[in-house]
Design an enzyme around this catalytic site. Structure first.
Site, PDB file in Angstrom:
ATOM      1  N   GLU B 128       0.831  -1.203   0.000  1.00 26.70           N
ATOM      2  CA  GLU B 128       0.000   0.000   0.000  1.00 26.70           C
ATOM      3  C   GLU B 128       0.869   1.258   0.000  1.00 26.70           C
ATOM      4  OE1 GLU B 128      -2.676  -0.394  -1.095  1.00 26.70           O
ATOM      5  OE2 GLU B 128      -4.287  -0.542   0.385  1.00 26.70           O
ATOM      6  N   THR B 180      -5.602   8.243  -5.740  1.00 25.56           N
ATOM      7  CA  THR B 180      -5.671   8.214  -4.276  1.00 25.56           C
ATOM      8  C   THR B 180      -4.919   9.408  -3.693  1.00 25.56           C
ATOM      9  OG1 THR B 180      -5.715   5.819  -4.373  1.00 25.56           O
ATOM     10  CG2 THR B 180      -5.257   6.774  -2.237  1.00 25.56           C
TER      11      THR B 180
END
Lengths: 315, 315
Positions: B128, B180
């Site tokens: 991530e 994101t």
């Protein structure tokens, strides 16, 4: 004259990370209230304690609640209330909430139990408004519902009673003054998003721990990165009491409401007693008088001691 | 050569009010990953999809996870991974989390199941970090634990699996790009305390609703006063989709992760199907391609399709 006598418990608002949304009822201390309904529309308030609270209905927490009930329900009746207060005003243990919730709860029983719990909360919040300027329900809700209550929203009223765990509460009320309004004013109006995220992680953990009866999870969720660092400055020896409580086996704890009382949760009564003893000693050492209380989480909330109709007890 | 084939589900992070702390696994869409362990220390990544993701191990989400496992466990082994990706990168449905969690989960099985779930999360978070710059676990945790997971804290890792309710999820992925990192940058760094209090009332309500399996409470807690008002601007027709979903019977919903996907929860499969159809029509009308998915909340998370040792299936 129909009359009811009730026992109204102290409450611990916020539960550390749940500022303005969580509250918990305890067994000690508690007020007693005798409420009667009369044909005469007057609202009469009398205090048997010596805290010097105003007895004029429009200036008394229980009084304004009853005035509001009278007004909104268009009642011809009046009420007479005798309050034996043991929850000290300004303790942070829900003293005003007890008077407000007790008045609304008692009036409802005398009126034939016609109100829902949400309506009782609705009326009781007028008492909180008088006491602190804010219509908050985080003391009122656990007082009325018992146990631990989540005030998801106070406008509209949305109260969620949680599965209260089988825990003991030790609380200390040091005799220093912290006004709710001052305790609100020192809070910052804006906070960092990253702190808010930590806080809601703790709140979510606390609610999950309460619902799962997971004491360890409750313990490690009792962290407040937003309110406690600011408000604890107003409470002498806060850090010492917290550190020593954890050393003695407390699951966690913090400021009760806006203080100055401090509470701790423990799994065993003995642990809670040790913590209460330590709390008292810490304040004795710096010559601040204090009162300590140990009890279980109160799952019932307000209790009816007795009801009478004229001179006869009611069923 | 020991080999494992796994099915790795998409995940919905945030669950509206639980920014950075809640995530939920779904059944559709999902990736398939084949992972084998070899004597040769090399990490080889191959994608069978056509999303153009880098295959060099140090630049690939699964690759960095395996490199980290190799390093921290001081392994002499290498891994070979074939990724059949169906969760589109940039969809907000946990595409990078699937690769990262799948790699860590698969490697652990191949290494004799020696890691705890927290350790699997620990390694997966490095994926991530590569994908978004932030070591968050709100997609990884539900991918690994299944159902709805609370990330009480990601450092130290503290994951609480919640009682997942029996609900259906409708999700739409409109073909617009929301990075994101951009979706994070437009968020305000500080928020009003009064908004934070509303938000944690909703989070507490959502967690209580999930634990109590109270669908109405879940529905009325799915409100986000902080993130959604800002991020929804990046998603065409967000308000229309939300309004129409509620009209069609959705309990509630909002942005999936940082978007652009939008999800809704429903009690009945039929309701979820109607919502998905409506979502597609809304985007068709403005000529934006979209993919819709309907499935139950995925209680299992990553599933093993098969394991083989050389050419023989393993027990």
């Amino acid at each position: 004259m129909k009359k009811i006598k009730i026992k109204v418990p102290a409450t611990v608002a916020n539960l550390v990370c749940g500022f303005d949304i969580l509250g918990m009822a305890v067994h000690e201390p508690y007020d007693e209230m005798e409420i009667s309904i009369s044909e005469n529309p007057e609202i009469i308030i009398r205090h048997t304690d010596h805290y010097g609270l105003p007895e004029e209905a429009s200036k008394n927490v229980a009084g304004v609640v009853l005035l509001k009930i009278q007004e909104e329900l268009d009642l011809k009746h009046g009420f007479e209330v005798i309050i034996h207060k043991n929850i000290k005003p300004g303790s942070g243990l829900g003293s005003s909430a007890a008077s407000a919730a007790g008045a609304a709860f008692g009036a409802n029983i005398l009126l034939g139990d016609r109100l829902s719990k949400e309506e009782i909360v609705h009326f009781a919040m007028f008492g909180e408004e008088l006491a602190s300027g804010v219509r908050h329900a985080d003391n009122i809700a656990p007082c009325i519902y018992g146990g631990i209550a989540l005030v998801k929203s106070s406008d509209p009223i949305d109260i969620i009673p949680l599965q209260s765990p089988d825990l003991f509460v030790a609380a200390v009320h040091p005799q220093v003054e912290v006004k709710t309004s001052d305790a609100r004013q020192i809070l910052k109006k804006s906070i960092l998003l990253k702190d808010a995220v930590k806080q809601w992680g703790n709140i979510a953990g606390l609610v999950a721990g309460i619902e799962k009866n997971d004491h360890a999870l409750i313990g490690r969720s009792l962290n407040d990165v937003i309110i406690e660092p600011v408000r604890s400055i107003l409470i002498p020896k806060f850090d010492e009491i917290k550190t020593k409580s954890l050393q003695l086996g407390a699951l966690g704890g913090g400021i009760s409401g806006s203080g100055p009382s401090v509470f701790m949760l423990a799994e065993q009564e003995e642990t809670a007693q040790h913590i209460a003893k330590m709390m008292k000693e810490v304040y004795d050492k710096i010559e601040i008088d204090s009162f300590v209380y140990v009890s279980k989480i109160n799952l019932i909330g307000i209790e009816i001691i007795n009801e009478t109709e004229g001179n006869k007890p009611l069923n």
